[in-house]
Design an enzyme around this catalytic site. Sequence first.
Site, PDB file in Angstrom:
ATOM      1  CB  THR A  55      -8.981   3.600  -9.748  1.00  0.00           C
ATOM      2  OG1 THR A  55      -8.396   4.853  -8.049  1.00  0.00           O
ATOM      3  CG2 THR A  55      -8.433   1.821  -8.409  1.00  0.00           C
ATOM      4  CB  ILE A  61      -4.328   2.443 -15.181  1.00  0.00           C
ATOM      5  CG1 ILE A  61      -5.545   1.832 -15.445  1.00  0.00           C
ATOM      6  CG2 ILE A  61      -4.101   2.517 -17.002  1.00  0.00           C
ATOM      7  CD1 ILE A  61      -6.734   1.471 -16.009  1.00  0.00           C
ATOM      8  CE  LYS A  70      -3.904   2.576   0.963  1.00  0.00           C
ATOM      9  NZ  LYS A  70      -4.480   2.772  -0.144  1.00  0.00           N
ATOM     10  CB  CYS A 105      -3.761   8.053  -4.548  1.00  0.00           C
ATOM     11  SG  CYS A 105      -5.490   8.690  -3.073  1.00  0.00           S
TER      12      CYS A 105
HETATM   13  O1  RRO Z   1      -5.988   4.625  -0.983  1.00  0.00           O
HETATM   14  C1  RRO Z   1      -6.485   4.977  -1.692  1.00  0.00           C
HETATM   15  O2  RRO Z   1      -7.690   5.575  -1.603  1.00  0.00           O
HETATM   16  C2  RRO Z   1      -6.412   4.785  -3.484  1.00  0.00           C
HETATM   17  C3  RRO Z   1      -4.852   5.031  -4.124  1.00  0.00           C
HETATM   18 BR1  RRO Z   1      -3.703   6.325  -2.710  1.00  0.00          BR
HETATM   19  C4  RRO Z   1      -4.407   4.734  -5.287  1.00  0.00           C
HETATM   20  O3  RRO Z   1      -3.700   5.124  -5.690  1.00  0.00           O
HETATM   21  N1  RRO Z   1      -5.667   4.208  -5.936  1.00  0.00           N
HETATM   22  C5  RRO Z   1      -6.980   4.119  -5.399  1.00  0.00           C
HETATM   23  O4  RRO Z   1      -8.187   3.641  -5.736  1.00  0.00           O
HETATM   24  N2  RRO Z   1      -7.140   4.487  -3.867  1.00  0.00           N
END
Ligand code: RRO
Length: 304
Positions: free
Chosen positions: A193, A191, A44, A129
């Site tokens: 999201t 990619i 993460k 993000c």
């Molecule tokens: O933590 C998130 O909400 C999150 C991150 Br850092 C990301 O890079 N992609 C995503 O879908 N959620």
Amino acid sequence: RLAVDLGPNLVLKNPVVTASGTFGFGLEYAPFGDLALLGAVVIKSVTRHPRRGNPPPRLVETPAGVLNSIGLENPGVEKVVKEILPALRATGEVTVIGSVAGETVEEYVEVSCRLAEAGVAALELNLSCPNVKAGTLFGHDPRLAAQVTRAVREALGDGFPFLVKLGVVGNDFLAVARAVVEAGATGLSLINTLPGLAVDVKRRKLLLGQGTGGLSGPAIRPVALWAVWRAYRELRVPIIGMGGVAGVEDVLAFLLCGARAVAVGSGTLAFPRLAWELVEGLEQALAKEGVEDVRELIGMVAGS
Ligand code: RRO
């Protein structure tokens, strides 16, 4: 037959990796199988200080895929280096790729250096993000993306593999990809999201706590294949492809479009052993097709 190289000094035993964020720091995935059998575990995204993330609800399942609004919750780099990485290593010879997020160039540099010193095999710079205020700042602007990439490259020194993770909505992702490769990134992760939301019609209310979220799953697979194919054709750098991977066919499709590794994410919600099954399934598929080496497939898709 399955080994792939993902950059300088980085050979994965097979192309199947876990997507960042999917299992927190990988430990959550350990009860389902031996992490050392996977190509790599991408942890993460980590920031300098701990973050609590967004208000719940943070996850909504739709028929097309999963929407998340985690908001970059993580315990901060100190705890990751001191507690989480050692615990992950205690499970076996796991190849760990560290994912880095931040709000400033200095934060990206500091967290990257801490993770590199702690012995991760490679880094993924998350410039995309979707769920925090400054999250896509760097990934939407080729100049800023190059600036943070160059700073991390200079701090890490030559030869340390690091990929940059990009989204493809709201930016000219190829221009950003070109800029980060010129600035020293050794590869790309494609990619992140896509933006989306879900509605509770009866209550006339948005379903995620923050309103919008990041969509993963089958709906984004064609978009991800397109992005990987475009980036591979233009830049020829190592790419981790991801988006809706649910079976061996999907792994093969990403490889053919130019990915050197393929990450699994939301597909594991329904099938926790998906990553291991894909490793076995890939081995069998190659044997059946008489492919001696998985690298023969990379980028080999032909037009009609
Ligand atoms: O933590 C998130 O909400 C999150 C991150 Br850092 C990301 O890079 N992609 C995503 O879908 N959620």
